[in-house]
Design a protein around this motif. Structure first.
Motif, PDB file in Angstrom:
ATOM      1  N   ILE A   5    -112.627 -65.575  -4.526  1.00 42.43           N
ATOM      2  CA  ILE A   5    -114.035 -65.278  -4.293  1.00 42.43           C
ATOM      3  C   ILE A   5    -114.892 -66.422  -4.813  1.00 42.43           C
ATOM      4  N   GLN A   6    -114.507 -66.997  -5.939  1.00 44.73           N
ATOM      5  CA  GLN A   6    -115.256 -68.132  -6.474  1.00 44.73           C
ATOM      6  C   GLN A   6    -115.208 -69.324  -5.525  1.00 44.73           C
ATOM      7  N   LEU A   8    -114.715 -69.235  -2.301  1.00 44.88           N
ATOM      8  CA  LEU A   8    -115.493 -68.888  -1.114  1.00 44.88           C
ATOM      9  C   LEU A   8    -116.985 -69.023  -1.392  1.00 44.88           C
ATOM     10  N   SER A   9    -117.409 -68.622  -2.569  1.00 44.69           N
ATOM     11  CA  SER A   9    -118.814 -68.765  -2.939  1.00 44.69           C
ATOM     12  C   SER A   9    -119.203 -70.232  -3.052  1.00 44.69           C
ATOM     13  N   ALA A  57    -117.442 -62.850   0.822  1.00 40.93           N
ATOM     14  CA  ALA A  57    -117.348 -62.726  -0.640  1.00 40.93           C
ATOM     15  C   ALA A  57    -117.895 -61.379  -1.099  1.00 40.93           C
ATOM     16  N   ARG A  60    -115.448 -58.604  -0.205  1.00 33.84           N
ATOM     17  CA  ARG A  60    -114.232 -58.635  -1.028  1.00 33.84           C
ATOM     18  C   ARG A  60    -114.464 -58.109  -2.432  1.00 33.84           C
ATOM     19  N   ASN A  69    -107.797 -57.518  -1.804  1.00 32.87           N
ATOM     20  CA  ASN A  69    -108.281 -58.835  -2.198  1.00 32.87           C
ATOM     21  C   ASN A  69    -107.158 -59.666  -2.811  1.00 32.87           C
TER      22      ASN A  69
END
Length: 96
Positions: A5-6, A8-9, A57, A60, A69
């Motif tokens: 997620i990090q 993707l961010s 993000a 998820r 996830n």
């Protein structure tokens, strides 16, 4: 926050930043490709990838998807890498 997620961010924020870089090109560059400004396609692409990345993000991080996830880390990583490479290619085509 999971590492996928990090990443993707980060890619989403990078695309948002690239949008800010492409915007002056829309205004200041007078070149056109088939009647559209030359910087329009990279700008639209960066906006759409930024929106897509933030949406994925957010989805998820929902509690119902935390188990999925963990199984999708490699998928998100591969998507990030592919999208970044495509944006880099589009950028090199837009610059003279």
């Amino acid at each position: 926050m999971p590492r996928c997620i990090q990443s993707l961010s980060r890619v989403s924020w990078l695309m948002a930043g690239l949008t800010m870089l492409f915007t002056p090109g829309l205004v200041m560059d007078s070149r056109a490709i088939d009647g559209a400004p030359g910087w329009l396609k990279p700008a639209k692409f960066a906006v759409s990838l930024s929106i897509y990345g933030f949406t994925v993000a957010w989805s998820r991080l929902r509690p119902s998807t935390l188990r999925r996830n963990q199984n999708a880390r490699m998928n998100v990583w591969a998507n990030n890498r592919t999208l970044f490479q495509h944006e880099r290619y589009a950028f090199t085509l837009a610059t003279p």
